[in-house]
Design an enzyme around this catalytic site. Structure first.
Site, short mmCIF file in Angstrom:
data_model
loop_
_atom_site.label_atom_id
_atom_site.label_comp_id
_atom_site.label_asym_id
_atom_site.label_seq_id
_atom_site.Cartn_x
_atom_site.Cartn_y
_atom_site.Cartn_z
N SER A 161 0.85 -1.18 0.00
CA SER A 161 0.00 0.00 0.00
C SER A 161 0.89 1.23 0.00
O SER A 161 2.04 1.18 0.45
CB SER A 161 -0.89 0.01 1.25
OG SER A 161 -1.52 1.27 1.43
N TYR A 174 -2.94 -0.83 10.15
CA TYR A 174 -2.86 -1.23 8.74
C TYR A 174 -1.55 -0.77 8.13
O TYR A 174 -0.85 -1.53 7.46
CB TYR A 174 -4.05 -0.64 7.99
CG TYR A 174 -3.99 -0.81 6.49
CD1 TYR A 174 -4.36 -2.01 5.89
CD2 TYR A 174 -3.56 0.24 5.66
CE1 TYR A 174 -4.30 -2.16 4.51
CE2 TYR A 174 -3.50 0.09 4.28
CZ TYR A 174 -3.88 -1.11 3.71
OH TYR A 174 -3.81 -1.27 2.35
#
Length: 270
Positions: A161, A174
């Site tokens: 990400s 996350y």
């Protein structure tokens, strides 16, 4: 780049290569599956569950010549990895590429000081721990098999990400789990290079999927102000194109690198 030969899987008439895409039933995973089929891959799609008709949905965007197999399994369940990996390998008799796409995000964004143990553990269990041990098991099988084709014909791709490098305190657990994935890609790149297996990290930015729906209004407002150099939402197809190019062996003299599929969001601006 190696020249095309009879041993090259990309050569006309050669057997199609096979990729395993975890979390491939939809979203970014679905875009990756479709793109890989158009690059000459048959694809084993792994996911926790498949709703009725999901294979037909995947085939709508896939190369008609490609074979698609579905293998159910929760990759966070390490005890199920032997069964899951065996079914993935036996579906079409081989695996040439593993795409670690399956992942979770935070249920709701909030203060870093309020992150729960459950949310932290879930993010690391799926995004980091599961990906590491699945890659370990798949690569053992890949190394035990005869290599197929030219340099760069086998690969591992980690989908991390933009938050692997860009701090996001409202989804800290996350971001930390994806930063660990970034290092994981480098470690496997070093371990596997001598065996002709290239390892890559792909960092999606703003990609329009069900997972990002919770923050859609926020980022729509930022895009209206010129948030990124390529100022739009990305699509699963954008990520799929990047992954399939890497898996196809088009950059065989590179490994361990991060490919930013984020519209330039990672670029520091003043």
């Amino acid at each position: 780049m190696s020249s095309t030969s009879e041993a090259d899987p990309a050569a006309p008439g050669a057997p199609r290569r096979v990729a395993l895409v975890t979390g491939g039933a939809g979203g970014i995973g679905g875009g990756i599956v479709a793109a890989l089929t158009r690059r000459g891959f048959d694809v084993v799609v792994g996911d926790r569950t498949f709703r009725p008709g999901r294979e037909a949905d995947l085939r709508e965007k896939a190369d008609p010549a490609a074979r698609i197999a579905l293998v159910e399994g929760d990759i966070a369940d390490l005890e199920d990895h032997p069964r899951f990996v065996d079914e993935a390998f036996t579906a079409f008799g081989r695996l040439d590429c593993l795409v670690n796409n399956a992942g979770v995000s935070v249920a709701s964004r909030g203060d870093l000081l309020d992150v729960s143990v459950a949310s932290y553990d879930t993010n690391f269990a799926v995004n980091t721990r599961a990906a590491f041990f699945l890659t370990q098991r798949v690569c053992r099988r890949m190394l035990a098999a005869e290599p197929h084709g030219a340099e760069g014909a086998r690969s591992v791709v980690f989908i991390s990400s933009s938050n692997a490098a860009i701090a996001a305190p409202e989804r800290g657990e996350y971001a930390m789990s994806k930063a660990a994935v970034s290092m994981m890609a480098k470690l496997f790149a070093v371990r596997l290079a001598a065996h002709g297996i290239c390892v890559y990290e792909v960092r999606p930015g703003l990609i329009r999927t069900p997972m990002t729906a919770v923050a859609r209004d926020r980022f729509d407002a930022l895009l209206a102000q010129g948030f990124t150099p390529i100022n739009r939402w990305g699509t699963p197809e954008d990520v799929g194109r990047a992954v399939s190019s890497l898996a196809a062996g088009e950059v065989p003299f590179a490994t361990g690198m991060a490919v930013q599929v984020d519209g330039g969001m990672h670029i520091h601006q003043y």
